[in-house]
Design an enzyme around this catalytic site. Structure first.
Site, mmCIF file in Angstrom:
data_model
loop_
_atom_site.group_PDB
_atom_site.id
_atom_site.type_symbol
_atom_site.label_atom_id
_atom_site.label_comp_id
_atom_site.label_asym_id
_atom_site.label_seq_id
_atom_site.Cartn_x
_atom_site.Cartn_y
_atom_site.Cartn_z
ATOM 1 N N CYS A 84 0.776 -1.236 0.000
ATOM 2 C CA CYS A 84 0.000 0.000 0.000
ATOM 3 C C CYS A 84 0.804 1.281 0.000
ATOM 4 C CB CYS A 84 -0.899 0.025 1.229
ATOM 5 S SG CYS A 84 -1.484 -1.545 1.791
ATOM 6 N N HIS A 114 -2.339 6.348 0.388
ATOM 7 C CA HIS A 114 -2.655 5.410 1.462
ATOM 8 C C HIS A 114 -2.943 6.217 2.718
ATOM 9 C CE1 HIS A 114 -2.771 1.699 3.669
ATOM 10 N NE2 HIS A 114 -1.931 2.183 4.558
#
Length: 561
Positions: free
Chosen positions: A115, A169
């Site tokens: 991520c 993220h």
């Protein structure tokens, strides 16, 4: 205010922009809208379609001026499991239609299959060893440098930038703000369902709620009937790769946390899931992709209905972000992402440019939404349509760091200069290469362009590990636990990887302390099932690839045209 159009001499690659009257200098409040589409195994896919219907960014006068919006659709954890990428089992008519209206990039790779590091790299156009972002808890602005992001540069150039869903993220990786207000003109929006992604929301036969992997929250809207379990097969290579070093293994701890996986009591780290459950996971993933395709179709259909499609450049991208990624669907006996294998790093990329790639017989073809989540869709028609249509394709190797300079050049805002060897003090630069020469070649197929384009012959990614043997933190170690770094290089024929010592304090890899190597011959072994690095007959090849890996990404950058 929008920046003035840079001088012609600054635009290195000219054919596409100069040949079209539709590419003009951007004005204030052109819109860059980033939308995240969740592709989660059998969970509710979430995309906010109303962004184009409830907020009028344009007056009617501006809509007719030919000025370009950019719609950037990012799909979590999407591998190239799509009809337009040749997958006969997939029902994705809307994405396939977008591919026919754009350019399909066949070999695109993330810089790290996790991520925070992946999104940071994508949106800053810098690699993990520059952003110093190897985990979910590090923000580049405090760890590496105050780098200007892709949306930040568009904002500085007069765009109104909006984030819907998970673009950066969220959390520490984006300074707890999704990088607002630096990158965005208004506070980023996250749907309230985000808080339930790791929550007990799945009804079980015991009448209680569970945190399951297979979780049809709303069964009547999940297109499982397109993928009956009887038609599901296991992964083509559901066993451990031959001679795979243990450090390369992803023990998929994210799945092991789920209640329905826990009940199998699978041994750590190499235990196998029951075959029926493997098929159910694959069924769920495929169903979620078709559900997501329906939502993307609604989004693009709404774009068409509002009249914005004719002046909106659309980017459709898969990326490796939390939850089930990339995704490994039982290949190599692995699930999820968190590795340096091809299946975890390769992502789909489509770019559609209005009045350039969506023309047929000289006229722009409107996008037509194809409902998938209903009883009228004919599965047998989907792949036949996908394969009989021709696509503009790019077969060169591409990296996600290339997107930033590409969109900048296509939009005619100030170009991104290449980064110097040490660039942490430089706010604005790129470690990628603009894809515009490849787009020009795909649009204007000529012998001159075919023979004159210089492009990179390798792409680079990496993944950290806490140790040489699998641990329960191997999938996603925090920075202070990273002691091994795996650097991988993909060429046209090979994937070559070295695993070496890494110091989390100095953030340096020790290239003289290599513990394991991997070599996969893609012409004979496209699924990367047989590691040949330790065979004497490949020693010379390994030595040559090791040298190229050490020379790094700078050595393969394309020469200026």
């Amino acid at each position: 205010m929008a920046s003035e159009k840079p001088s012609t001499s600054e635009n290195i690659h000219q054919p596409l922009l100069s040949s079209s009257k539709y590419h003009r200098t951007l004005k204030q409040r052109n819109t860059l809208i980033c939308i995240l589409v969740w592709a989660v195994v059998l969970a509710t896919v979430c995309v906010v379609i109303s962004v184009f219907t409830t907020r009028p960014f344009y007056s009617s006068r501006m809509c007719n001026s030919g000025l370009k919006n950019i719609l950037f659709i990012i799909v979590d954890d999407l591998r190239p499991t799509l009809g337009c990428y040749g997958d006969r089992s997939m029902i994705t008519p809307n994405i396939d239609q977008l591919a026919r209206r754009g350019i399909k990039f066949n070999w695109v790779f993330a810089q790290q299959a996790e991520c925070g590091p992946s999104r940071t790299s994508l949106l800053t156009s810098r690699r993990p060893d520059t952003t110093f972002t190897y985990d979910q808890h590090t923000c580049w602005r405090t760890s590496a440098g105050n780098f200007r992001t892709l949306p930040q540069h568009f904002k500085k150039s007069g765009y109104y930038t909006v984030s819907v869903g998970k673009v950066f993220h969220p959390g520490k990786a984006s300074n707890m703000t999704d990088d607002y207000p630096y990158s965005w003109s208004q506070e980023p929006y996250h749907p309230s369902t985000q808080q339930y992604k790791m929550a007990k929301v799945c009804p079980g036969p015991d009448g209680k709620l569970h945190m399951n992997l297979i979780c049809p929250v709303k069964v009547d809207s999940q297109p499982e009937d397109l993928y009956p379990l009887s038609s599901m097969s296991l992964a083509p290579d559901p066993r451990l790769p031959h001679y795979m070093p243990p450090v390369a293994w992803n023990p998929w701890m994210d799945l092991r946390k789920r209640d329905d996986v826990k009940k199998f009591n699978v041994s750590f780290p190499y235990g196998e899931l029951p075959e029926k459950f493997q098929k159910e996971i694959r069924q769920g993933y495929f169903a979620s992709i078709s559900y997501m395709d329906d939502l993307v179709g609604q989004l693009l259909g709404t774009l068409e209905q509002t009249g914005l499609a004719s002046n909106t450049l659309v980017v459709f991208l898969g990326d490796h972000v939390s939850l089930p990624v990339g995704w490994s669907l039982g290949e190599h006996q692995e699930w999820s992402k968190f590795s340096n294998f091809e299946v975890a790093l390769q992502v789909p990329l489509l770019i559609s440019i209005p009045h350039i790639t969506d023309l047929k017989d000289g006229f722009r073809q409107p996008f037509r939404y194809v409902p998938v989540v209903n009883n009228t869709f004919k599965k047998e028609n989907s792949f036949h349509v996908a394969i009989k249509e021709s696509y503009r394709e790019v077969n060169e190797l591409v990296e996600l760091v290339d997107l930033y300079p590409t969109l900048v050049e296509l939009s005619e805002i100030p170009l991104v200069p290449p980064c110097s060897l040490t660039s942490n003090e430089i706010e604005f630069c790129t470690e990628g290469s603009s894809l515009k020469p490849l787009i020009d070649k795909a649009v204007y197929v000529t012998t001159f362009l075919e023979n004159s384009i210089s492009w990179k012959n390798a792409v680079f990614s990496q993944y950290p590990r806490p140790s040489l043997q699998p641990m329960k933190i191997s999938d996603s170690p925090e920075l202070n636990n990273i002691h091994i770094m795996g650097y991988t290089m993909r060429t046209n024929k090979y994937r070559y990887t070295e695993w070496m010592d890494f110091d989390p304090k100095t953030l340096r890899a020790n290239w003289s302390s290599v513990h394991a190597q991997e070599l996969y011959l893609h012409e004979d072994d496209p699924l990367e099932d047989r590691n040949k690095a330790g065979f004497n007959e490949y020693k010379e090849l390994v030595d040559n690839l090791s040298k190229q890996l050490r020379e790094g990404w700078r050595a393969v950058l394309p020469k200026a045209q």
